[in-house]
Design a protein around this motif. Structure first.
Motif, PDB file in Angstrom:
ATOM      1  N   ARG A 129       0.834  -1.206   0.000  1.00  0.00           N
ATOM      2  CA  ARG A 129       0.000   0.000   0.000  1.00  0.00           C
ATOM      3  C   ARG A 129       0.864   1.250   0.000  1.00  0.00           C
ATOM      4  NH1 ARG A 129      -2.308   2.094   5.019  1.00  0.00           N
ATOM      5  NH2 ARG A 129      -0.092   2.216   5.428  1.00  0.00           N
ATOM      6  N   ASN A 130       1.906   1.242   0.806  1.00  0.00           N
ATOM      7  CA  ASN A 130       2.772   2.411   0.886  1.00  0.00           C
ATOM      8  C   ASN A 130       3.519   2.655  -0.418  1.00  0.00           C
ATOM      9  OD1 ASN A 130       1.879   2.817   3.476  1.00  0.00           O
ATOM     10  ND2 ASN A 130       3.590   1.736   4.401  1.00  0.00           N
ATOM     11  N   LYS A 131       3.901   1.586  -1.090  1.00  0.00           N
ATOM     12  CA  LYS A 131       4.540   1.737  -2.393  1.00  0.00           C
ATOM     13  C   LYS A 131       3.557   2.343  -3.394  1.00  0.00           C
ATOM     14  CE  LYS A 131       6.686  -0.807  -6.146  1.00  0.00           C
ATOM     15  NZ  LYS A 131       7.001  -2.127  -6.693  1.00  0.00           N
ATOM     16  N   LEU A 132       2.333   1.829  -3.411  1.00  0.00           N
ATOM     17  CA  LEU A 132       1.311   2.370  -4.314  1.00  0.00           C
ATOM     18  C   LEU A 132       1.001   3.826  -3.980  1.00  0.00           C
ATOM     19  CD1 LEU A 132      -1.094  -0.728  -4.429  1.00  0.00           C
ATOM     20  CD2 LEU A 132       0.477   0.039  -6.234  1.00  0.00           C
ATOM     21  N   LEU A 133       0.934   4.140  -2.685  1.00  0.00           N
ATOM     22  CA  LEU A 133       0.732   5.534  -2.265  1.00  0.00           C
ATOM     23  C   LEU A 133       1.871   6.419  -2.736  1.00  0.00           C
ATOM     24  CD1 LEU A 133      -0.501   5.298   1.430  1.00  0.00           C
ATOM     25  CD2 LEU A 133      -1.648   6.531  -0.416  1.00  0.00           C
ATOM     26  N   GLY A 134       3.084   5.909  -2.621  1.00  0.00           N
ATOM     27  CA  GLY A 134       4.245   6.672  -3.054  1.00  0.00           C
ATOM     28  C   GLY A 134       4.207   6.972  -4.539  1.00  0.00           C
ATOM     29  N   LEU A 135       3.780   5.994  -5.323  1.00  0.00           N
ATOM     30  CA  LEU A 135       3.680   6.212  -6.777  1.00  0.00           C
ATOM     31  C   LEU A 135       2.574   7.217  -7.100  1.00  0.00           C
ATOM     32  CD1 LEU A 135       4.209   2.537  -7.988  1.00  0.00           C
ATOM     33  CD2 LEU A 135       5.849   4.440  -8.080  1.00  0.00           C
ATOM     34  N   TRP A 136       1.468   7.138  -6.369  1.00  0.00           N
ATOM     35  CA  TRP A 136       0.369   8.100  -6.550  1.00  0.00           C
ATOM     36  C   TRP A 136       0.839   9.512  -6.203  1.00  0.00           C
ATOM     37  CZ3 TRP A 136      -2.051  10.623  -2.293  1.00  0.00           C
ATOM     38  CH2 TRP A 136      -3.134  11.419  -2.637  1.00  0.00           C
ATOM     39  N   ALA A 137       1.494   9.647  -5.045  1.00  0.00           N
ATOM     40  CA  ALA A 137       1.958  10.965  -4.607  1.00  0.00           C
ATOM     41  C   ALA A 137       3.030  11.501  -5.543  1.00  0.00           C
ATOM     42  CB  ALA A 137       2.492  10.876  -3.175  1.00  0.00           C
ATOM     43  N   ALA A 138       3.902  10.623  -6.003  1.00  0.00           N
ATOM     44  CA  ALA A 138       4.954  11.052  -6.930  1.00  0.00           C
ATOM     45  C   ALA A 138       4.355  11.660  -8.189  1.00  0.00           C
ATOM     46  CB  ALA A 138       5.856   9.865  -7.282  1.00  0.00           C
ATOM     47  N   GLN A 139       3.283  11.058  -8.655  1.00  0.00           N
ATOM     48  CA  GLN A 139       2.603  11.596  -9.844  1.00  0.00           C
ATOM     49  C   GLN A 139       2.069  13.000  -9.558  1.00  0.00           C
ATOM     50  OE1 GLN A 139      -0.837   9.371 -11.102  1.00  0.00           O
ATOM     51  NE2 GLN A 139      -0.676  10.143 -13.195  1.00  0.00           N
ATOM     52  N   LEU A 140       1.466  13.194  -8.379  1.00  0.00           N
ATOM     53  CA  LEU A 140       0.966  14.524  -8.013  1.00  0.00           C
ATOM     54  C   LEU A 140       2.098  15.543  -7.909  1.00  0.00           C
ATOM     55  CD1 LEU A 140      -1.704  13.726  -5.250  1.00  0.00           C
ATOM     56  CD2 LEU A 140      -2.110  14.368  -7.629  1.00  0.00           C
ATOM     57  N   LEU A 141       3.268  15.052  -7.529  1.00  0.00           N
ATOM     58  CA  LEU A 141       4.425  15.933  -7.381  1.00  0.00           C
ATOM     59  C   LEU A 141       5.177  16.144  -8.694  1.00  0.00           C
ATOM     60  CD1 LEU A 141       5.738  14.513  -3.994  1.00  0.00           C
ATOM     61  CD2 LEU A 141       4.672  16.765  -4.360  1.00  0.00           C
ATOM     62  N   GLY A 142       4.696  15.510  -9.761  1.00  0.00           N
ATOM     63  CA  GLY A 142       5.319  15.676 -11.064  1.00  0.00           C
ATOM     64  C   GLY A 142       6.534  14.786 -11.281  1.00  0.00           C
ATOM     65  N   LYS A 143       6.677  13.763 -10.467  1.00  0.00           N
ATOM     66  CA  LYS A 143       7.808  12.845 -10.614  1.00  0.00           C
ATOM     67  C   LYS A 143       7.405  11.682 -11.511  1.00  0.00           C
ATOM     68  CE  LYS A 143       9.365  13.778  -5.879  1.00  0.00           C
ATOM     69  NZ  LYS A 143      10.665  14.346  -6.028  1.00  0.00           N
ATOM     70  N   SER A 144       8.382  11.121 -12.199  1.00  0.00           N
ATOM     71  CA  SER A 144       8.114   9.948 -13.028  1.00  0.00           C
ATOM     72  C   SER A 144       9.365   9.083 -13.072  1.00  0.00           C
ATOM     73  CB  SER A 144       7.689  10.359 -14.440  1.00  0.00           C
ATOM     74  OG  SER A 144       8.719  11.095 -15.068  1.00  0.00           O
ATOM     75  N   GLY A 145       9.220   7.890 -13.596  1.00  0.00           N
ATOM     76  CA  GLY A 145      10.348   6.983 -13.758  1.00  0.00           C
ATOM     77  C   GLY A 145      11.070   6.678 -12.464  1.00  0.00           C
ATOM     78  N   ASP A 146      12.393   6.805 -12.504  1.00  0.00           N
ATOM     79  CA  ASP A 146      13.218   6.487 -11.341  1.00  0.00           C
ATOM     80  C   ASP A 146      12.932   7.406 -10.158  1.00  0.00           C
ATOM     81  OD1 ASP A 146      14.424   4.404 -12.686  1.00  0.00           O
ATOM     82  OD2 ASP A 146      16.218   5.555 -13.229  1.00  0.00           O
ATOM     83  N   ASP A 147      12.608   8.668 -10.438  1.00  0.00           N
ATOM     84  CA  ASP A 147      12.284   9.604  -9.351  1.00  0.00           C
ATOM     85  C   ASP A 147      11.032   9.157  -8.605  1.00  0.00           C
ATOM     86  OD1 ASP A 147      14.454  11.243  -9.844  1.00  0.00           O
ATOM     87  OD2 ASP A 147      13.311  12.644 -11.092  1.00  0.00           O
TER      88      ASP A 147
END
Length: 105
Positions: free
Chosen positions: A29-47
């Protein structure tokens, strides 16, 4: 007495198994949350992957769902309010458990 000991051992094994599944589901869940939040923060790929790992790590360092919420809340700022973050945490908990269970079949 053997029957009682067998039942006790069985309950202990079930408890350990359930605890392990819950830990795996929380980490997923935390990994999925991190990917969701990263998208909101404009991060992609390795970031995005690095951010997701950092969120999982924050859960391990300061065990608890509130530690994850605090990190997300701080990092996301005005990009997501408390209700949005908590709703996403809840929905991704269900998704993570489903993923873990499907991998075990």
């Amino acid at each position: 007495m053997a029957t009682f000991n067998d039942r006790e051992k069985s309950f202990e094994n079930k408890f350990a198994h359930d605890a392990e599944l819950q830990f795996k589901a929380d980490a997923r869940r935390n990994k999925l949350l991190g990917l969701w939040a990263a998208q909101l923060l404009g991060k992609s790929g390795d970031d995005a992957a690095s951010y997701a790992k950092a969120l999982v790590k924050s859960y391990l360092e300061e065990a608890g769902h509130e530690a994850v919420y605090r990190k997300l809340s701080t990092d996301l700022g005005n990009k997501a309010d408390e209700a949005t973050i908590r709703a996403k945490m809840s929905s991704l908990t269900v998704e993570a458990k489903a993923q873990i269970m499907s991998e075990q079949s």
